[in-house]
Design a protein around this motif. Sequence first.
Motif, mmCIF file in Angstrom:
data_model
loop_
_atom_site.group_PDB
_atom_site.id
_atom_site.type_symbol
_atom_site.label_atom_id
_atom_site.label_comp_id
_atom_site.label_asym_id
_atom_site.label_seq_id
_atom_site.Cartn_x
_atom_site.Cartn_y
_atom_site.Cartn_z
ATOM 1 N N VAL A 161 -63.075 -18.225 29.243
ATOM 2 C CA VAL A 161 -64.373 -18.252 29.923
ATOM 3 C C VAL A 161 -65.344 -19.190 29.206
ATOM 4 O O VAL A 161 -66.230 -19.775 29.837
ATOM 5 N N ASP A 196 -57.970 -17.874 33.683
ATOM 6 C CA ASP A 196 -57.731 -16.703 32.827
ATOM 7 C C ASP A 196 -57.217 -17.236 31.502
ATOM 8 O O ASP A 196 -56.576 -18.301 31.456
ATOM 9 N N ILE A 197 -57.483 -16.497 30.432
ATOM 10 C CA ILE A 197 -57.045 -16.930 29.103
ATOM 11 C C ILE A 197 -55.532 -16.737 28.935
ATOM 12 O O ILE A 197 -54.921 -17.342 28.061
ATOM 13 N N ASP A 198 -54.956 -15.910 29.812
ATOM 14 C CA ASP A 198 -53.553 -15.544 29.694
ATOM 15 C C ASP A 198 -52.706 -16.383 30.675
ATOM 16 O O ASP A 198 -52.786 -16.199 31.896
ATOM 17 N N VAL A 206 -50.375 -14.489 33.182
ATOM 18 C CA VAL A 206 -51.013 -13.863 34.338
ATOM 19 C C VAL A 206 -51.415 -14.938 35.370
ATOM 20 O O VAL A 206 -51.425 -14.684 36.581
ATOM 21 N N ILE A 266 -67.150 -11.688 24.922
ATOM 22 C CA ILE A 266 -66.709 -12.184 26.240
ATOM 23 C C ILE A 266 -67.892 -12.259 27.227
ATOM 24 O O ILE A 266 -68.069 -13.241 27.947
ATOM 25 N N CYS A 323 -59.513 -14.171 36.297
ATOM 26 C CA CYS A 323 -58.885 -13.900 37.606
ATOM 27 C C CYS A 323 -57.672 -12.990 37.539
ATOM 28 O O CYS A 323 -57.248 -12.464 38.564
ATOM 29 N N ASN A 348 -64.298 -9.761 37.669
ATOM 30 C CA ASN A 348 -63.989 -8.439 37.139
ATOM 31 C C ASN A 348 -63.519 -8.655 35.695
ATOM 32 O O ASN A 348 -62.335 -8.710 35.437
HETATM 33 C C1 SAM Z 1 -59.815 -6.702 34.397
HETATM 34 S S1 SAM Z 1 -58.738 -8.070 34.267
HETATM 35 C C2 SAM Z 1 -58.981 -8.919 35.795
HETATM 36 C C3 SAM Z 1 -58.089 -8.365 36.854
HETATM 37 C C4 SAM Z 1 -58.088 -9.155 38.153
HETATM 38 N N1 SAM Z 1 -59.329 -8.977 38.898
HETATM 39 C C5 SAM Z 1 -56.895 -8.761 39.011
HETATM 40 O O1 SAM Z 1 -57.090 -8.287 40.142
HETATM 41 O O2 SAM Z 1 -55.762 -8.886 38.534
HETATM 42 C C6 SAM Z 1 -59.543 -9.100 33.115
HETATM 43 C C7 SAM Z 1 -58.825 -10.416 32.807
HETATM 44 O O3 SAM Z 1 -59.639 -11.129 31.887
HETATM 45 C C8 SAM Z 1 -58.765 -11.934 31.091
HETATM 46 N N2 SAM Z 1 -59.504 -12.359 29.862
HETATM 47 C C9 SAM Z 1 -59.771 -11.633 28.742
HETATM 48 N N3 SAM Z 1 -60.490 -12.374 27.890
HETATM 49 C C10 SAM Z 1 -60.733 -13.577 28.481
HETATM 50 C C11 SAM Z 1 -61.440 -14.744 28.119
HETATM 51 N N4 SAM Z 1 -62.065 -14.832 26.951
HETATM 52 N N5 SAM Z 1 -61.490 -15.776 28.999
HETATM 53 C C12 SAM Z 1 -60.851 -15.695 30.199
HETATM 54 N N6 SAM Z 1 -60.132 -14.625 30.576
HETATM 55 C C13 SAM Z 1 -60.084 -13.566 29.746
HETATM 56 C C14 SAM Z 1 -57.565 -11.040 30.845
HETATM 57 O O4 SAM Z 1 -56.411 -11.819 30.523
HETATM 58 C C15 SAM Z 1 -57.443 -10.291 32.194
HETATM 59 O O5 SAM Z 1 -56.498 -10.911 33.031
#
Ligand code: SAM
Length: 402
Positions: free
Chosen positions: A302, A273-275, A278, A333, A212, A317
């Motif tokens: 995820v 989200d993993i972060d 954020v 991923i 997210c 996304n």
């Molecule tokens: C393209 S961004 C999404 C942006 C979001 N739609 C927005 O409007 O801010 C992808 C997100 O995936 C997260 N992410 C990366 N690897 C992940 C994982 N294994 N599980 C969950 N989230 C993950 C990142 O931290 C990042 O915030």
Amino acid sequence: MSNSPHFITIYPMDELRLIAPCHFGLESVLKREILSLGFEIDNVQDGRVTFKGKEDAVPRANIFLRTAERILISVGEFDALSFEELYQETRALPWEDIIPKNAKFWVKKASSVKSKLFSPSDIQSIVKKAMVDRLSEKYGITVFPEDGDEYPLRVFINKNKVTLGLDSTGVSLHKRGYRKKQGAAPIAENLAAALILLTPWKGDRILIDPFCGSGTFLTEAAMIAANMAPGRNREFTAETWDHLIDKKLWYRAADEAESLINMDIDCDIQGYDIDGDVIRVARENAANAGVSELIHFQERPVSGLSHSGKYGFIITNPPYGERLNEKEELKRIYSELGEAFKRLDSWSLYVITSFDDAEKYIGKKAGKNRKIYNGMIQTRFYSFEGPKPPRRTLDRIRRQQA
Ligand SMILES: C[S@@+](CC[C@H](N)C(=O)[O-])C[C@H]1O[C@@H](n2cnc3c(N)ncnc32)[C@H](O)[C@@H]1O
């Protein structure tokens, strides 16, 4: 000079032609939104929808449309094959009825497709010169104070047909004002809204975004569920154009937007989200938008995605991985997303990404995919539509949530 007729569509104000640019590929969603506001569609072209409305259409379109980029008022349309024609036709328009003596006016942007005139900077300066010359003559001045309200103009030329559009919006409509902070690659708010509106999701169905980021999909979805107008908390350039649009029409549209909000709903909208940082940003953004009580956010990878409910939606996304060294990470991923989706049988999954192997690693062929530009990046919106809930189940879900 050409003999082509020029339409002075700004007068009378009860027959406006309004131009709403949008993301390429999402014109059909915008068209539906415009129709549901009660306006008549004039035409649909790549990246923009033109519609007709009265004076009140300017505030209402700006406040209510979720998927438009801005709202322009068409001031004139004519053919031009030379700069001389562009100058003369522009100069012939009654700018003095539109632009006050002390206004700041400029040509913000020009674009040209399949036309003889193609240099944006030349088009911008010729149009500005024609406006200045007309206004100098009408107002009897050569130096403009430019200390008044703003009147930005946009010029489109398509197959030699020029459209001059006065920008009523200002800061583009995707900036709702709630996203004060954002993650690494946030999706534009109006693109997120359009993608949600492309799916059959409704506020009474479960929605999860497992990647997210700053929470854009979920905040937009919660606003849709609560019938909250996207532009209710921001300002628009045309609010100061009192001689063109009666101030009370802005108040009326704002009152209409407030009266339609319904927070008394029971949604299941979740963001992971993993972060963790954020996730905190996503919570703040949802609070700024006034929908935090409708969304549950949590730090979670995820791989841990699960839900006990049926017939839910994932709209997301995931990372695109523009850099080469990220490709291996992406495979993992998308595979994890695919595994989670397999566990959520009866669910639907919608993914916007530029990762070409998305289907391969999700492990399923999408029922549909649609080409969409996310800024300059060409992406696809993959739809893995699950089964529809049986009528009785849907009625039960709705009764439980009523
Ligand atoms: C393209 S961004 C999404 C942006 C979001 N739609 C927005 O409007 O801010 C992808 C997100 O995936 C997260 N992410 C990366 N690897 C992940 C994982 N294994 N599980 C969950 N989230 C993950 C990142 O931290 C990042 O915030």
